[in-house]
Design an enzyme around this catalytic site. Structure first.
Site, mmCIF file in Angstrom:
data_model
loop_
_atom_site.group_PDB
_atom_site.id
_atom_site.type_symbol
_atom_site.label_atom_id
_atom_site.label_comp_id
_atom_site.label_asym_id
_atom_site.label_seq_id
_atom_site.Cartn_x
_atom_site.Cartn_y
_atom_site.Cartn_z
ATOM 1 N N ILE A 174 -17.553 -57.727 5.854
ATOM 2 C CA ILE A 174 -17.080 -58.125 7.185
ATOM 3 C C ILE A 174 -18.214 -58.570 8.110
ATOM 4 O O ILE A 174 -17.955 -59.142 9.168
ATOM 5 C CB ILE A 174 -16.263 -57.002 7.860
ATOM 6 C CG1 ILE A 174 -17.141 -55.784 8.186
ATOM 7 C CG2 ILE A 174 -15.090 -56.589 6.991
ATOM 8 C CD1 ILE A 174 -16.420 -54.731 9.003
ATOM 9 N N LYS A 219 -16.076 -59.059 13.308
ATOM 10 C CA LYS A 219 -17.526 -59.056 13.521
ATOM 11 C C LYS A 219 -18.101 -60.470 13.535
ATOM 12 O O LYS A 219 -18.847 -60.834 14.447
ATOM 13 C CB LYS A 219 -18.212 -58.230 12.434
ATOM 14 C CG LYS A 219 -17.582 -56.876 12.183
ATOM 15 C CD LYS A 219 -17.523 -55.995 13.413
ATOM 16 C CE LYS A 219 -16.894 -54.637 13.093
ATOM 17 N NZ LYS A 219 -16.766 -53.776 14.279
ATOM 18 N N ASP A 250 -17.133 -54.712 0.866
ATOM 19 C CA ASP A 250 -16.832 -54.922 2.281
ATOM 20 C C ASP A 250 -17.867 -55.905 2.837
ATOM 21 O O ASP A 250 -19.031 -55.557 3.005
ATOM 22 C CB ASP A 250 -16.901 -53.582 3.011
ATOM 23 C CG ASP A 250 -16.500 -53.671 4.476
ATOM 24 O OD1 ASP A 250 -16.696 -54.745 5.087
ATOM 25 O OD2 ASP A 250 -15.998 -52.673 5.012
ATOM 26 N N TYR A 305 -20.317 -46.274 6.756
ATOM 27 C CA TYR A 305 -19.498 -46.339 7.969
ATOM 28 C C TYR A 305 -18.675 -45.061 8.134
ATOM 29 O O TYR A 305 -17.897 -44.706 7.249
ATOM 30 C CB TYR A 305 -18.590 -47.561 7.850
ATOM 31 C CG TYR A 305 -17.563 -47.754 8.932
ATOM 32 C CD1 TYR A 305 -17.896 -47.648 10.287
ATOM 33 C CD2 TYR A 305 -16.251 -48.091 8.600
ATOM 34 C CE1 TYR A 305 -16.937 -47.862 11.272
ATOM 35 C CE2 TYR A 305 -15.295 -48.314 9.574
ATOM 36 C CZ TYR A 305 -15.636 -48.193 10.906
ATOM 37 O OH TYR A 305 -14.685 -48.404 11.871
#
Length: 643
Positions: free
Chosen positions: A240, A277, A238, A153
């Protein structure tokens, strides 16, 4: 006003004026292009379509319906205003107990109910951005570093580094194995950092991956846990996009892995989560840190004072997330709609020969436009990206902004726009690809490239033989010596040609410039060194097959999943015969997908404890497919996979 830039920097802090925010990267430049000329179906139909924003807007109607049916959940309605005073005055940084319970329940259901979460370990923060920064402040000091597999990201530079002063050390992955993380790559990056006197504090992974849209396999997660345990460094996961998984294999959380492993230091495991998300609520700024480390929970809760979720938001979400029936229906419907949109978009791309990395999660696809690059460089990628922004009027994100080491990959988001806008985007892409294809010279076939290399080997033979004899002081008039040397060189040229033809298209560029068979073999030996397994795994085999199929489709040919499934079943080793028989009897072979087949084979493989062999993994995928296609050549005598 009136101060120069030098005076401006003197008045402000170094954190405020440094360039670590990353806003000047192409990732954010695409957003700016959209802001200048935003698409609207009637008011600006020729504007830029936003496909660079990973938002989940496919199930907003479900949330709107729940809010209408539950007016008491809001303190700003006549039905809920009696709670206004208590909620408006609540400011405990632990958060509302019912909110933390709701988040813990939602996190569990988003992971299929296979793991439970303790509400007392949940720390609040202002979105995933705040959660990422919070965990960095807890775990590292300025100058420390975290390993991060690439592509990753782009805003990690802002979230993790800008204000904390930590560093990101990329762990480079490539398309040869569908960008999978390997222990070897981790070890290499870790060793290099240590040699550079960089203090590695941990490893950060994104699962499901942004930008790849893939989930990590259980074996990979176990390997990562083993790695961080061996090094005694942290693992920050992570997650998400946990509830955006829409295909097989299903998403596996790191929390599932650590509860199954006997030897795991839980103090090293931390999870990042948010509702941006999975629930499609980025504006609510709900970020979560879930740590198994008691000290991190304690100090992190104090630090969360700088980025709490508003009590009004907590109150509303507590009611929503504790509604078990709604949550289950929402997660199922969201997965269904994501699968439908993903399938529609990728099939639309395939019609013009554009393929994407096979994916099963996320709000985006990792689109392969390497064949449209005028130059196979990052400069070529940026030229193509500017054409897409300015001519096609689509904001997509170039792979270089994700620190991808291969030019030509682009992340395209598909869940933040409606069906009609997706149709318009696909029409624009088709028109652009058609124009670019007409411009490009006819593609050189792989077999032609090999042939040229073989001819060049012969030409080198003629030039090198005299040089060799002159250097060695050998008499050129000795015909026997000359004949012997020529034969040796001819054998070498033939061997080099066979090696070049025997590897897959993804491996071929690595040995393309090798001048001798030995040199090519040593390159392969070096790249596959250390593998002492007896045959490639099902995962690796499917990765190779996917690469070959994608190459065939990118050349404009059509090949259906049904045909690929049949060929794979025929190509499996003899020890899988009983597995093939079971699959053929139990499954509807007309409807069996590649994803379902891989899942079934991987399940059997785990029980069989299969091993791999060195070097052969560079050849087997092509050999297996070649066997089945050997008698099916086109009008020019070429195998389909060579086109």
């Amino acid at each position: 006003m009136g101060f120069g830039s030098e005076s401006h920097h003197q008045l402000l802090s170094k954190i405020a004026t440094n360039d670590k925010h990353g806003e000047n990267s192409p990732y954010f430049d695409g957003w700016k292009a959209y802001d200048r000329d935003p698409f609207h179906p009637t008011e600006n139909p020729h504007g830029v379509i936003q496909m660079g924003l990973a938002e989940n807007q496919l199930c907003v109607d479900s949330i709107e319906e729940w809010i209408r049916n539950n007016p008491k959940a809001s303190i700003c309605t006549p039905e809920g205003v009696n709670q206004f005073r208590d909620i408006a005055n609540f400011q405990d940084y632990h958060g509302l107990p019912e909110f933390r319970n709701g988040v813990a329940n939602f996190m569990s259901k988003a992971r299929g109910g296979r793991v439970k979460f303790d509400p007392d370990r949940i720390l609040m923060s202002g979105g995933a951005t705040g959660a990422n920064e919070l965990i960095m402040f807890c775990l590292a000091d300025p100058g420390d570093a975290f390993l991060v597999p690439s592509p990753y990201y782009p805003a990690f530079v802002r979230d993790l580094c800008w204000r904390t002063g930590i560093q990101i050390i990329p762990v480079h992955c490539d398309s040869s194995n569908n960008f999978n993380i390997t222990r070897e790559a981790l070890e290499e990056a870790y060793k290099k950092a240590k040699e550079d006197n960089i203090n590695i504090k941990g490893l950060i992974i994104t699962n499901p991956s942004n930008p790849l849209g893939t989930t990590l396999h259980r074996e990979t997660l176990e390997s990562l846990v083993s790695f961080i345990n061996d090094k005694n460094i942290h693992l920050v996961c992570d997650e998400i996009y946990a509830a955006t998984a829409f295909g097989s294999p299903s998403f596996v959380s790191i929390s599932e892995i650590v509860q199954e492993l006997e030897c795991c230091n839980l103090d090293l495991i931390h999870v990042i989560y948010s509702l941006s998300k999975d629930l499609g609520l980025p504006g609510f700024r709900v970020g979560i840190v879930y740590s198994y480390n008691d000290n991190v929970v304690s100090c992190g809760r104090k630090m969360s004072s700088f980025g709490l979720v508003s009590s009004q938001t907590q109150h509303l979400l507590a009611a929503m997330l504790n509604d078990g029936e709604f949550v289950e229906e929402f997660l199922a419907e969201s997965s269904r709609r994501l699968a439908k949109r993903h399938g529609f978009f990728t099939k639309g791309l395939e019609k013009v020969g554009i393929t994407c990395l096979p994916s099963n999660a996320g709000l985006f696809v990792w689109m392969d436009l390497r064949k449209l690059l005028k130059d196979q460089t990052f400069e070529g990628e940026m030229m193509l990206w500017r054409s897409i922004i300015n001519e096609v009027k689509l904001n997509v994100s170039p792979g270089s902004s994700f620190d991808c080491i291969e030019p030509g990959w682009f992340r395209v988001c598909f869940a933040n726009i409606d069906d009609e806008t997706v149709e318009i985007a696909l029409r624009r892409i088709r028109a652009f690809v058609g124009r670019e294809t007409e411009k490009k010279p006819k593609k050189v076939k792989r077999w032609q490239s090999n042939l040229r290399l073989s001819f060049s080997s012969s030409r080198r033979l003629e030039k090198r033989e005299f040089t060799f004899y002159q250097q060695e002081g050998i008499c050129l008039s000795t015909s026997a010596r000359l004949k012997e040397y020529k034969q040796s060189m001819q054998k070498d040229a033939k061997g080099l040609s066979l090696i070049q033809q025997g590897v897959s298209n993804t491996i071929f560029p690595r040995i393309m410039n090798a001048k001798t068979a030995k040199e090519a073999w040593e390159i392969l030996k070096g790249q596959y060194k250390g593998s002492d397994k007896e045959g490639e795994s099902i995962q690796a085999f499917f990765s190779h097959v996917s690469n070959i199929v994608n190459q065939i489709r990118s050349d404009g040919d059509t090949i259906k999943d049904k045909k690929i499934v049949q060929k794979i079943l025929r190509s499996l080793p003899a020890k899988f015969d009983h597995v093939v028989a079971t699959i053929e009897e139990a499954k509807d072979m007309t409807k069996l997908t590649l994803v379902e087949l891989e899942g079934s084979l991987r399940a059997h493989e785990e029980r069989m404890q299969k091993c791999e062999k060195p070097l052969e993994q560079a050849f087997e995928s092509k050999i297996n497919v070649s066997k089945n296609n050997g008698d099916k050549r086109n009008d020019h005598g070429q195998n389909p996979q060579n086109r």
